[in-house]
Design an enzyme around this catalytic site. Structure first.
Site, PDB file in Angstrom:
ATOM      1  N   LYS A 174      -2.984  13.278 -28.230  1.00 48.49           N
ATOM      2  CA  LYS A 174      -1.702  13.148 -28.992  1.00 48.49           C
ATOM      3  C   LYS A 174      -0.848  12.690 -27.567  1.00 48.49           C
ATOM      4  O   LYS A 174      -0.688  12.669 -26.939  1.00 48.49           O
ATOM      5  CB  LYS A 174      -0.868  14.240 -29.300  1.00 48.49           C
ATOM      6  CG  LYS A 174      -1.492  14.454 -30.532  1.00 48.49           C
ATOM      7  CD  LYS A 174      -0.434  15.770 -30.794  1.00 48.49           C
ATOM      8  CE  LYS A 174      -0.294  17.060 -29.485  1.00 48.49           C
ATOM      9  NZ  LYS A 174       0.173  18.359 -30.422  1.00 48.49           N
ATOM     10  N   THR A 206      13.060  15.800 -31.132  1.00 47.41           N
ATOM     11  CA  THR A 206      11.694  15.826 -30.975  1.00 47.41           C
ATOM     12  C   THR A 206      11.307  17.197 -31.135  1.00 47.41           C
ATOM     13  O   THR A 206      10.018  17.340 -30.680  1.00 47.41           O
ATOM     14  CB  THR A 206      10.841  15.027 -29.673  1.00 47.41           C
ATOM     15  OG1 THR A 206      11.802  15.742 -29.198  1.00 47.41           O
ATOM     16  CG2 THR A 206      11.048  13.956 -30.315  1.00 47.41           C
ATOM     17  N   GLY A 208       9.188  20.487 -32.382  1.00 47.45           N
ATOM     18  CA  GLY A 208       8.271  20.929 -32.969  1.00 47.45           C
ATOM     19  C   GLY A 208       7.594  20.120 -33.663  1.00 47.45           C
ATOM     20  O   GLY A 208       6.909  19.989 -34.541  1.00 47.45           O
ATOM     21  N   THR A 209       7.116  18.330 -33.047  1.00 50.34           N
ATOM     22  CA  THR A 209       6.973  17.230 -33.821  1.00 50.34           C
ATOM     23  C   THR A 209       5.484  17.755 -33.805  1.00 50.34           C
ATOM     24  O   THR A 209       4.950  17.737 -34.817  1.00 50.34           O
ATOM     25  CB  THR A 209       7.147  15.770 -32.917  1.00 50.34           C
ATOM     26  OG1 THR A 209       7.185  17.019 -31.276  1.00 50.34           O
ATOM     27  CG2 THR A 209       7.905  15.458 -32.772  1.00 50.34           C
ATOM     28  N   GLY A 210       4.767  18.676 -32.325  1.00 52.05           N
ATOM     29  CA  GLY A 210       3.148  19.018 -32.402  1.00 52.05           C
ATOM     30  C   GLY A 210       2.859  19.934 -33.331  1.00 52.05           C
ATOM     31  O   GLY A 210       1.892  19.642 -34.441  1.00 52.05           O
ATOM     32  N   CYS A 211       3.726  20.878 -33.676  1.00 49.63           N
ATOM     33  CA  CYS A 211       3.849  22.117 -34.869  1.00 49.63           C
ATOM     34  C   CYS A 211       3.476  21.263 -36.353  1.00 49.63           C
ATOM     35  O   CYS A 211       2.279  21.512 -36.792  1.00 49.63           O
ATOM     36  CB  CYS A 211       4.634  23.591 -34.848  1.00 49.63           C
ATOM     37  SG  CYS A 211       4.838  23.854 -33.542  1.00 49.63           S
TER      38      CYS A 211
HETATM   39  N1  ATP Z   1       9.218   9.391 -30.754  1.00 47.52           N
HETATM   40  C1  ATP Z   1       8.577   9.285 -31.037  1.00 47.52           C
HETATM   41  N2  ATP Z   1       8.063   8.668 -32.141  1.00 47.52           N
HETATM   42  C2  ATP Z   1       7.466   8.932 -32.956  1.00 47.52           C
HETATM   43  N3  ATP Z   1       6.008   9.892 -32.909  1.00 47.52           N
HETATM   44  C3  ATP Z   1       6.109  10.713 -31.826  1.00 47.52           C
HETATM   45  C4  ATP Z   1       7.464  10.665 -31.587  1.00 47.52           C
HETATM   46  N4  ATP Z   1       6.962  11.900 -30.293  1.00 47.52           N
HETATM   47  C5  ATP Z   1       5.835  11.788 -30.698  1.00 47.52           C
HETATM   48  N5  ATP Z   1       5.130  11.371 -31.707  1.00 47.52           N
HETATM   49  C6  ATP Z   1       3.827  11.752 -32.242  1.00 47.52           C
HETATM   50  O1  ATP Z   1       4.537  13.113 -33.107  1.00 47.52           O
HETATM   51  C7  ATP Z   1       3.341  13.517 -32.756  1.00 47.52           C
HETATM   52  C8  ATP Z   1       3.227  14.769 -32.225  1.00 47.52           C
HETATM   53  O2  ATP Z   1       2.391  14.847 -30.567  1.00 47.52           O
HETATM   54  P1  ATP Z   1       3.765  15.506 -28.772  1.00 47.52           P
HETATM   55  O3  ATP Z   1       3.085  14.813 -28.186  1.00 47.52           O
HETATM   56  O4  ATP Z   1       5.335  15.497 -30.243  1.00 47.52           O
HETATM   57  O5  ATP Z   1       2.975  17.043 -29.416  1.00 47.52           O
HETATM   58  P2  ATP Z   1       3.260  17.894 -29.036  1.00 47.52           P
HETATM   59  O6  ATP Z   1       3.940  17.455 -27.370  1.00 47.52           O
HETATM   60  O7  ATP Z   1       2.612  18.560 -28.726  1.00 47.52           O
HETATM   61  O8  ATP Z   1       4.863  18.576 -29.631  1.00 47.52           O
HETATM   62  P3  ATP Z   1       5.708  19.737 -29.137  1.00 47.52           P
HETATM   63  O9  ATP Z   1       6.522  19.459 -28.157  1.00 47.52           O
HETATM   64  O10 ATP Z   1       6.696  20.194 -30.520  1.00 47.52           O
HETATM   65  O11 ATP Z   1       4.715  20.702 -27.976  1.00 47.52           O
HETATM   66  C9  ATP Z   1       1.815  12.435 -32.824  1.00 47.52           C
HETATM   67  O12 ATP Z   1       1.706  12.160 -33.785  1.00 47.52           O
HETATM   68  C10 ATP Z   1       2.796  11.585 -31.207  1.00 47.52           C
HETATM   69  O13 ATP Z   1       2.151  10.440 -31.388  1.00 47.52           O
HETATM   70  C1  HMH Z   2       7.339  29.491 -30.815  1.00 45.38           C
HETATM   71  C2  HMH Z   2       7.017  28.091 -30.959  1.00 45.38           C
HETATM   72  N1  HMH Z   2       6.154  27.456 -30.945  1.00 45.38           N
HETATM   73  C3  HMH Z   2       5.389  25.954 -30.197  1.00 45.38           C
HETATM   74  C4  HMH Z   2       6.458  25.580 -30.065  1.00 45.38           C
HETATM   75  C5  HMH Z   2       6.017  24.164 -29.298  1.00 45.38           C
HETATM   76  O1  HMH Z   2       6.737  23.536 -29.600  1.00 45.38           O
HETATM   77  C6  HMH Z   2       7.041  26.358 -29.476  1.00 45.38           C
HETATM   78  N2  HMH Z   2       8.546  25.445 -28.732  1.00 45.38           N
HETATM   79  N3  HMH Z   2       7.894  27.272 -30.375  1.00 45.38           N
END
Ligand code: ATP
Ligand code: HMH
Length: 276
Positions: A174, A206, A208-211
């Site tokens: 990502k 943003t 929880g975007t990854g979750c």
């Molecule tokens: N500002 C944004 N606009 C559009 N897409 C985004 C944005 N930020 C993240 N993404 C997308 O969101 C998805 C999750 O990616 P991200 O890199 O945020 O995950 P992460 O770092 O694991 O998240 P977290 O911060 O929740 O741990 C990916 O598809 C990424 O491209």
């Molecule tokens: C509990 C938990 N899982 C995952 C993330 C990653 O965003 C977070 N901030 N908190």
């Protein structure tokens, strides 16, 4: 019958990440959400102030109770509290022959706080990745799993290919935290490299975007959508959730995305009418 999806993850009491985000995503996308807790965190939209892991044995008890009764179609893993928790998940996946396993190798929260130990990362790399259908590392997580300093956006495909060697059936690297007009991710599987692009949304919300992204992929797989399509659908859902995030306005730091952006096609909340 409604497909059942399981989140094995930590709790975020502020409701934007962890199991709370996962259950919202499952519900928004029409799956039946279940959750086995691996850790409690004390956190809000500004940061994480505490972590209390659940013992691996008790995670195993939760999983056994679930799998003995429910027909779980897909598992999504997030924050895993320790190596014993990783082993509980791997044991369950193997014992019950779970077909779809989405691994979000959570290491650091959006706020920058570290969430898991080095031993947990090693257990994820050595034992969980080989049973994963897909893993969804961001750039720092990809680098940590590969034991290298950093992965640059130009090298996402290369990192994905190297991660594929560690055993998962597919890898989505990502690029969300990069800048530029688009948020670009790279999917690498046995068929090769595919780029996923959506507009970058200008918002600080943003959390929880990854979750949310990994959970949406798990729902697609539970509905038997082929992986590349499930990943593309998940990215579109997340982008729409980011677009609507500022309308929620929760907390003073990185607030949550709007999981129910499509379902709540009602005007913004109005104050409750006052009795006359
Ligand atoms: N500002 C944004 N606009 C559009 N897409 C985004 C944005 N930020 C993240 N993404 C997308 O969101 C998805 C999750 O990616 P991200 O890199 O945020 O995950 P992460 O770092 O694991 O998240 P977290 O911060 O929740 O741990 C990916 O598809 C990424 O491209
Ligand atoms: C509990 C938990 N899982 C995952 C993330 C990653 O965003 C977070 N901030 N908190």
């Amino acid at each position: 019958m409604i497909p059942i999806v399981l989140s094995v993850a930590g709790s975020d009491p502020s409701g934007g990440a962890g199991i709370q985000a996962d259950l919202k995503t499952f519900s928004a996308l029409g799956a039946y959400g279940t959750a086995a807790l691996t850790a409690l965190t004390a956190q809000n939209t500004r940061g994480v102030s505490g972590v209390l892991p659940v013992p691996g044995e008790f995670v195993a008890d939760q999983l056994t109770a679930l799998f003995d009764d429910l027909d779980v179609r897909a598992v999504k893993t997030g924050m895993l509290g320790g190596p014993d928790v990783v082993d509980a998940v791997v044991g369950t996946v193997r014992r019950y022959g779970v077909r779809h396993v989405v691994v979000d190798p959570v290491m650091v929260a959006t706020s920058g706080d570290r969430l898991v130990s080095d031993e947990t990362v090693a257990a994820i790399r050595e034992r969980l990745l080989p049973v994963a259908s897909v893993i969804t590392p961001n750039l720092p997580e990809a680098a940590t799993l590969l034991g290298i300093d950093k992965v640059t956006p130009e090298r996402m495909a290369e990192a994905g290919a190297a991660l594929l060697e560690l055993g998962p059936a597919a890898v989505v690297v990502k690029g969300g935290h990069d800048d530029g007009p688009e948020a670009v991710d790279v999917l690498v599987d046995a068929d090769g490299v595919h780029e996923l692009r959506e507009p970058r949304i200008a918002t600080k919300n943003t959390h929880g975007t990854g979750c949310t992204f990994a959970s949406a992929i798990a729902v697609g797989l539970a509905f038997d959508v082929p992986l590349p399509q499930a990943v593309a659908d998940a990215k579109r859902y997340l982008t729409d959730a980011l677009r609507a995030a500022d309308s929620l306005d929760v907390g003073g730091g990185h607030g949550p995305v709007h999981h129910f952006h499509a379902a709540w096609n009602t005007p913004p909340a109005q104050p409750h009418p006052q009795p006359r």
